[in-house]
Motif scaffolding. Structure first.
Motif, PDB file in Angstrom:
ATOM      1  N   LYS A  60       0.835  -1.271  -0.007  1.00  0.00           N
ATOM      2  CA  LYS A  60      -0.075  -0.007  -0.140  1.00  0.00           C
ATOM      3  C   LYS A  60       0.797   1.327  -0.132  1.00  0.00           C
ATOM      4  N   GLY A  61       2.113   1.056  -0.023  1.00  0.00           N
ATOM      5  CA  GLY A  61       3.111   2.392  -0.381  1.00  0.00           C
ATOM      6  C   GLY A  61       3.350   2.715   1.065  1.00  0.00           C
ATOM      7  N   ARG A  62       3.409   2.040   2.302  1.00  0.00           N
ATOM      8  CA  ARG A  62       4.078   2.530   3.442  1.00  0.00           C
ATOM      9  C   ARG A  62       5.272   1.789   3.713  1.00  0.00           C
ATOM     10  N   SER A  63       5.839   2.148   5.092  1.00  0.00           N
ATOM     11  CA  SER A  63       7.001   1.713   5.284  1.00  0.00           C
ATOM     12  C   SER A  63       7.195   0.395   5.864  1.00  0.00           C
ATOM     13  N   PHE A  64       8.167  -0.563   5.215  1.00  0.00           N
ATOM     14  CA  PHE A  64       7.978  -2.079   5.691  1.00  0.00           C
ATOM     15  C   PHE A  64       8.699  -2.064   7.130  1.00  0.00           C
ATOM     16  N   GLY A  65       9.621  -1.452   7.399  1.00  0.00           N
ATOM     17  CA  GLY A  65      10.370  -1.703   8.550  1.00  0.00           C
ATOM     18  C   GLY A  65       9.491  -1.161   9.771  1.00  0.00           C
ATOM     19  N   ALA A  66       8.883  -0.099   9.590  1.00  0.00           N
ATOM     20  CA  ALA A  66       7.850   0.591  10.733  1.00  0.00           C
ATOM     21  C   ALA A  66       6.567  -0.421  10.930  1.00  0.00           C
ATOM     22  N   TRP A  67       6.132  -0.863   9.626  1.00  0.00           N
ATOM     23  CA  TRP A  67       4.926  -1.561  10.070  1.00  0.00           C
ATOM     24  C   TRP A  67       5.362  -3.318  10.248  1.00  0.00           C
ATOM     25  N   TRP A  68       6.754  -3.492  10.393  1.00  0.00           N
ATOM     26  CA  TRP A  68       7.306  -4.864  10.812  1.00  0.00           C
ATOM     27  C   TRP A  68       7.406  -4.794  12.298  1.00  0.00           C
ATOM     28  N   LEU A  69       7.766  -3.674  12.659  1.00  0.00           N
ATOM     29  CA  LEU A  69       8.206  -3.463  14.169  1.00  0.00           C
ATOM     30  C   LEU A  69       6.778  -3.250  14.718  1.00  0.00           C
ATOM     31  N   TYR A  70       5.656  -2.651  14.051  1.00  0.00           N
ATOM     32  CA  TYR A  70       4.490  -2.549  14.756  1.00  0.00           C
ATOM     33  C   TYR A  70       3.789  -3.935  14.870  1.00  0.00           C
ATOM     34  N   GLY A  71       3.866  -4.640  13.867  1.00  0.00           N
ATOM     35  CA  GLY A  71       3.205  -5.838  13.818  1.00  0.00           C
ATOM     36  C   GLY A  71       3.884  -6.839  14.745  1.00  0.00           C
ATOM     37  N   ALA A  72       5.364  -6.798  14.708  1.00  0.00           N
ATOM     38  CA  ALA A  72       5.800  -7.794  15.769  1.00  0.00           C
ATOM     39  C   ALA A  72       5.525  -7.405  17.186  1.00  0.00           C
ATOM     40  N   LEU A  73       5.296  -6.106  17.522  1.00  0.00           N
ATOM     41  CA  LEU A  73       4.981  -5.778  18.995  1.00  0.00           C
ATOM     42  C   LEU A  73       3.366  -5.914  19.181  1.00  0.00           C
ATOM     43  N   LEU A  74       2.288  -5.350  18.277  1.00  0.00           N
ATOM     44  CA  LEU A  74       1.032  -5.570  18.437  1.00  0.00           C
ATOM     45  C   LEU A  74       0.454  -5.926  17.326  1.00  0.00           C
ATOM     46  N   PHE A  75       0.466  -7.447  16.753  1.00  0.00           N
ATOM     47  CA  PHE A  75       0.356  -7.994  15.937  1.00  0.00           C
ATOM     48  C   PHE A  75      -1.385  -7.779  15.638  1.00  0.00           C
ATOM     49  N   ILE A  76      -2.213  -8.201  16.601  1.00  0.00           N
ATOM     50  CA  ILE A  76      -3.666  -8.058  16.392  1.00  0.00           C
ATOM     51  C   ILE A  76      -4.239  -6.934  16.027  1.00  0.00           C
ATOM     52  N   VAL A  77      -3.780  -5.811  16.680  1.00  0.00           N
ATOM     53  CA  VAL A  77      -3.826  -4.214  16.234  1.00  0.00           C
ATOM     54  C   VAL A  77      -3.386  -3.985  14.891  1.00  0.00           C
ATOM     55  N   ALA A  78      -2.064  -4.254  14.831  1.00  0.00           N
ATOM     56  CA  ALA A  78      -1.440  -3.700  13.374  1.00  0.00           C
ATOM     57  C   ALA A  78      -2.072  -4.500  12.345  1.00  0.00           C
ATOM     58  N   ILE A  79      -2.503  -5.694  12.259  1.00  0.00           N
ATOM     59  CA  ILE A  79      -3.370  -6.306  11.268  1.00  0.00           C
ATOM     60  C   ILE A  79      -4.489  -5.766  10.899  1.00  0.00           C
ATOM     61  N   ILE A  80      -5.331  -5.346  11.798  1.00  0.00           N
ATOM     62  CA  ILE A  80      -6.623  -4.631  11.693  1.00  0.00           C
ATOM     63  C   ILE A  80      -6.359  -3.260  11.094  1.00  0.00           C
ATOM     64  N   HIS A  81      -5.316  -2.475  11.629  1.00  0.00           N
ATOM     65  CA  HIS A  81      -5.164  -1.383  11.326  1.00  0.00           C
ATOM     66  C   HIS A  81      -4.749  -1.410   9.825  1.00  0.00           C
ATOM     67  N   VAL A  82      -3.666  -2.098   9.323  1.00  0.00           N
ATOM     68  CA  VAL A  82      -3.264  -2.117   7.796  1.00  0.00           C
ATOM     69  C   VAL A  82      -4.252  -2.476   7.068  1.00  0.00           C
ATOM     70  N   LEU A  83      -5.418  -3.430   7.431  1.00  0.00           N
ATOM     71  CA  LEU A  83      -6.423  -3.782   6.504  1.00  0.00           C
ATOM     72  C   LEU A  83      -7.305  -2.382   6.238  1.00  0.00           C
ATOM     73  N   VAL A  84      -7.221  -1.421   7.366  1.00  0.00           N
ATOM     74  CA  VAL A  84      -8.067  -0.488   7.175  1.00  0.00           C
ATOM     75  C   VAL A  84      -7.767   0.751   6.264  1.00  0.00           C
ATOM     76  N   ILE A  85      -6.318   0.988   6.471  1.00  0.00           N
ATOM     77  CA  ILE A  85      -5.653   1.841   6.056  1.00  0.00           C
ATOM     78  C   ILE A  85      -6.084   2.170   4.473  1.00  0.00           C
ATOM     79  N   PRO A  86      -6.031   3.205   3.725  1.00  0.00           N
ATOM     80  CA  PRO A  86      -6.233   3.246   2.378  1.00  0.00           C
ATOM     81  C   PRO A  86      -4.588   3.213   1.801  1.00  0.00           C
ATOM     82  N   SER A  87      -4.635   3.084   0.453  1.00  0.00           N
ATOM     83  CA  SER A  87      -3.214   3.088  -0.154  1.00  0.00           C
ATOM     84  C   SER A  87      -2.727   4.369  -0.175  1.00  0.00           C
ATOM     85  N   ASP A  88      -1.595   4.412  -0.075  1.00  0.00           N
ATOM     86  CA  ASP A  88      -0.803   5.708  -0.105  1.00  0.00           C
ATOM     87  C   ASP A  88      -0.438   6.373  -1.453  1.00  0.00           C
TER      88      ASP A  88
END
Length: 123
Positions: free
Chosen positions: A21-49
């Motif tokens: 979706k055009g977002r930062s891979f590293g930042a979202w990996w860290l976010y997903g590793a720390l808070l997977f459930i929240v991050a997966i819902i968040h990434v599915l909701v955000i629009p493409s950049d």
């Protein structure tokens, strides 16, 4: 150690979706590793950049009226003059391709971290 490894692997899921979706891979990996459930819902909701506006690499000046026109244009929309299409620029990608170097560095970091943790447990 297994919990860290599982978190690192699960963090890749939202990271790949965010990168497509055009977002930062590293930042979202860290976010997903720390808070997977929240991050997966968040990434599915955000629009493409993606931006729909014409940026400087997509436009050029008309040789007759100096107004900005698209690179692919063969006729100026401002003065009506016919212009030669500009040569295509080399495409640098739109941010949706997987960066294999980043993925390799991430995998190497996970492996080294796992080896360090394993070595500390043996001592």
């Amino acid at each position: 150690m297994s919990l860290l490894f599982i978190a690192a692997i699960l963090g890749l899921i939202p990271a790949f979706i965010a990168q497509s979706k055009g977002r930062s891979f590293g930042a979202w990996w860290l976010y997903g590793a720390l808070l997977f459930i929240v991050a997966i819902i968040h990434v599915l909701v955000i629009p493409s950049d993606s931006t729909t506006s014409i940026n400087s690499s997509d436009s050029r000046s008309c040789p007759f009226c100096a107004e900005p026109i698209r690179r692919q244009a063969i006729k100026c929309k401002h003065c009506g003059s016919e212009v030669l299409p500009a040569p295509a620029l080399q495409d640098e990608g739109d941010g949706t391709q997987i960066s294999w170097r980043r993925l390799a560095a991430l995998a190497l970091a996970i492996i080294i971290t796992g080896l360090i943790i394993h070595a500390l447990k043996l001592d």
